[in-house]
Design a protein around this motif. Structure first.
Motif, mmCIF file in Angstrom:
data_model
loop_
_atom_site.group_PDB
_atom_site.id
_atom_site.type_symbol
_atom_site.label_atom_id
_atom_site.label_comp_id
_atom_site.label_asym_id
_atom_site.label_seq_id
_atom_site.Cartn_x
_atom_site.Cartn_y
_atom_site.Cartn_z
ATOM 1 N N ILE A 1 0.854 -1.185 0.000
ATOM 2 C CA ILE A 1 0.000 0.000 0.000
ATOM 3 C C ILE A 1 0.889 1.234 0.000
ATOM 4 N N SER A 2 0.277 2.399 -0.109
ATOM 5 C CA SER A 2 1.016 3.663 -0.074
ATOM 6 C C SER A 2 0.447 4.567 1.007
ATOM 7 N N LEU A 3 1.328 5.248 1.710
ATOM 8 C CA LEU A 3 0.940 6.207 2.748
ATOM 9 C C LEU A 3 1.658 7.531 2.499
ATOM 10 N N TYR A 4 0.924 8.626 2.746
ATOM 11 C CA TYR A 4 1.484 9.954 2.477
ATOM 12 C C TYR A 4 1.256 10.874 3.675
ATOM 13 N N PRO A 5 2.041 10.728 4.730
ATOM 14 C CA PRO A 5 1.867 11.615 5.892
ATOM 15 C C PRO A 5 2.024 13.075 5.486
ATOM 16 N N GLY A 6 1.127 13.903 5.999
ATOM 17 C CA GLY A 6 1.191 15.320 5.695
ATOM 18 C C GLY A 6 0.542 15.702 4.381
ATOM 19 N N LEU A 7 -0.241 14.781 3.797
ATOM 20 C CA LEU A 7 -0.856 15.115 2.517
ATOM 21 C C LEU A 7 -2.378 15.021 2.578
ATOM 22 N N ASP A 8 -2.940 13.808 2.526
ATOM 23 C CA ASP A 8 -4.396 13.677 2.419
ATOM 24 C C ASP A 8 -5.069 13.147 3.686
ATOM 25 N N ASN A 9 -4.577 12.020 4.183
ATOM 26 C CA ASN A 9 -5.273 11.316 5.263
ATOM 27 C C ASN A 9 -4.938 11.891 6.634
ATOM 28 N N THR A 10 -5.848 11.661 7.563
ATOM 29 C CA THR A 10 -5.545 11.949 8.956
ATOM 30 C C THR A 10 -4.646 10.837 9.496
ATOM 31 N N LEU A 11 -4.044 11.072 10.623
ATOM 32 C CA LEU A 11 -3.220 10.044 11.267
ATOM 33 C C LEU A 11 -4.055 8.806 11.554
ATOM 34 N N ALA A 12 -5.280 9.001 12.037
ATOM 35 C CA ALA A 12 -6.153 7.863 12.353
ATOM 36 C C ALA A 12 -6.458 7.040 11.101
ATOM 37 N N GLU A 13 -6.685 7.719 9.970
ATOM 38 C CA GLU A 13 -6.968 7.002 8.725
ATOM 39 C C GLU A 13 -5.755 6.181 8.282
ATOM 40 N N ASN A 14 -4.577 6.748 8.399
ATOM 41 C CA ASN A 14 -3.372 6.019 8.002
ATOM 42 C C ASN A 14 -3.114 4.816 8.896
ATOM 43 N N GLU B 1 3.761 19.084 -2.327
ATOM 44 C CA GLU B 1 2.549 19.559 -1.637
ATOM 45 C C GLU B 1 2.467 19.113 -0.175
ATOM 46 N N THR B 2 3.421 18.323 0.296
ATOM 47 C CA THR B 2 3.380 17.807 1.662
ATOM 48 C C THR B 2 3.475 18.931 2.692
ATOM 49 N N ASP B 3 2.628 18.845 3.723
ATOM 50 C CA ASP B 3 2.736 19.730 4.883
ATOM 51 C C ASP B 3 3.853 19.159 5.759
ATOM 52 N N THR B 4 5.027 19.771 5.698
ATOM 53 C CA THR B 4 6.187 19.191 6.372
ATOM 54 C C THR B 4 6.033 19.171 7.890
ATOM 55 N N ASP B 5 5.301 20.114 8.439
ATOM 56 C CA ASP B 5 5.085 20.110 9.892
ATOM 57 C C ASP B 5 4.287 18.880 10.307
ATOM 58 N N VAL B 6 3.235 18.566 9.551
ATOM 59 C CA VAL B 6 2.437 17.365 9.848
ATOM 60 C C VAL B 6 3.261 16.107 9.601
ATOM 61 N N LEU B 7 4.026 16.112 8.522
ATOM 62 C CA LEU B 7 4.877 14.953 8.211
ATOM 63 C C LEU B 7 5.807 14.641 9.376
ATOM 64 N N LYS B 8 6.519 15.636 9.849
ATOM 65 C CA LYS B 8 7.472 15.400 10.934
ATOM 66 C C LYS B 8 6.776 14.997 12.240
ATOM 67 N N LYS B 9 5.555 15.469 12.415
ATOM 68 C CA LYS B 9 4.805 15.133 13.632
ATOM 69 C C LYS B 9 4.285 13.699 13.613
ATOM 70 N N GLU B 10 3.876 13.220 12.431
ATOM 71 C CA GLU B 10 3.185 11.931 12.344
ATOM 72 C C GLU B 10 4.051 10.771 11.858
#
Length: 357
Positions: free
Chosen positions: A5-18, A41-50
């Motif tokens: 599968i593919s996961l994209y932290p900081g892009l579309d899904n919430t942490l719970a969805e991932n 397009e990644t939100d780097t702050d969310v990426l680093k957090k999750e």
């Protein structure tokens, strides 16, 4: 198959969805996770957090974590320099080197003692690149390859281009994977499906995945953000180097239906007019096949010879060239019209089976 599968932290899904996606995929027998650490397009702050939480959850499910990286990744993760140890601490087990890495660097990385594998970009590989990697002393036992996906319509690969790259890589002993789109929650910013093959962009995910298996892929990844549970289940059942075609029953006889649920091998002595299963007669186990469904055998018809064909009783065929009715032959199913193209992949010695609708 080693599917993922593919996961994209900081892009579309919430942490719970991932996290739920990881849970569901693992329950379906999926053991690989692809993620990209250089999407603009990644939100780097969310990426680093999750990211650490997601990778930890993947490790708990014993999943291989593949990260697509480029020089931009270092900025996104606040890494002062490229460091295998830093990626290992995150829990990343395979690095897909998208661009910006020379043959000498890749060769050196392939000999690392940390257990980190490398992945090449299968879509952009050339004979020259492979020659340079070989000359640099690359350890190909620690390397596989994965094709790109293409968010913009009209930019995906053709089947012939994909097969040409695959042949090149497999001659070097490198396993190859590719992506198929999902019809659950599609990934931004375009939300039009992420397919390796342009032809797959609007296909059902299950059909696209089975087509990839028919093309000899070693692994298939769902590329979009949040696949449907049915898509994950289908991917978990996908078998390597087997052509599985969608079909419908035309018989109510349970004995014949049971025979049709097996996996078969196409005979090496290829017939002009039909694909013949080499095992089917031996699978009867004393069952007598009574005559029924004396119909014209059009292309895609699935037939079983009945008792009136004497020692041929139980022979299973998929018809390639239309033939008239024969009282000795039962027409017990048919390949779906939209999947007749798959018959060309059932070559001598190839495994095949049916997905019953």
């Amino acid at each position: 198959m080693e599917n993922g599968i593919s996961l994209y932290p900081g892009l579309d899904n919430t942490l719970a969805e991932n996290l739920q996606l990881l849970e569901t995929a693992a329950a379906c027998g999926i053991r690989r996770v692809f993620t990209s650490l250089h999407i603009p397009e990644t939100d780097t702050d969310v990426l680093k957090k999750e990211l650490a939480t997601i990778l930890q959850a993947a490790r708990e499910h014993d999943m291989e974590i593949i990260s697509d990286i480029s020089p931009r990744t270092l900025d996104m993760l606040d890494m002062p320099e490229f460091s295998l140890e830093a990626f290992q601490k995150l829990g990343i087990t395979t690095l897909r080197l998208d661009y910006g890495y020379e043959a000498g660097q890749i060769a050196e990385l392939s000999h690392n003692t940390l257990g980190i594998r490398l992945q090449l970009n299968a879509s952009t590989i050339t004979e020259e690149i492979l020659t340079d990697l070989q000359a640099a002393g690359t350890d190909f036992s620690h390397i596989d390859a994965l094709h790109n996906f293409y968010p913009r319509r009209g930019t995906g690969l053709s089947e012939s281009a994909l097969c040409k790259k695959n042949t090149m890589l497999k001659q070097a002993g490198i396993k190859v994977g590719a992506f198929v789109p999902s019809h659950g929650k599609q990934r931004g910013p375009l939300f039009e499906g992420l397919s390796t093959l342009e032809a797959h962009r609007l296909w059902q995910t299950d059909r696209a995945a089975r087509h990839m298996a028919a093309l000899g892929m070693d692994s298939v990844f769902l590329s979009d953000s949040l696949p449907l549970p049915s898509e994950l289940q289908a991917l978990g059942k996908l078998r390597a180097d087997e052509v599985a075609v969608e079909a419908v029953f035309l018989t109510e006889d349970e004995g014949q239906r049971e025979l049709l649920r097996h996996t078969f091998t196409a005979r090496e002595d290829e017939a002009r007019d039909a694909i013949r299963a080499q095992e089917s007669r031996g699978l009867l186990k004393g069952t007598v096949v009574e005559p029924e469904n004396n119909k014209e055998r059009r292309r895609g018809a699935i037939t079983i010879d009945n008792k009136d064909y004497l020692r041929y009783m139980g022979e299973l065929q998929i018809i390639k060239k239309s033939q008239p009715p024969d009282t000795r032959v039962n027409v017990v199913g048919r390949v779906s019209e939209c999947e007749l193209f798959m018959l060309k992949y059932i070559t001598p010695g190839r495994k095949f089976s049916f997905v019953w609708g």
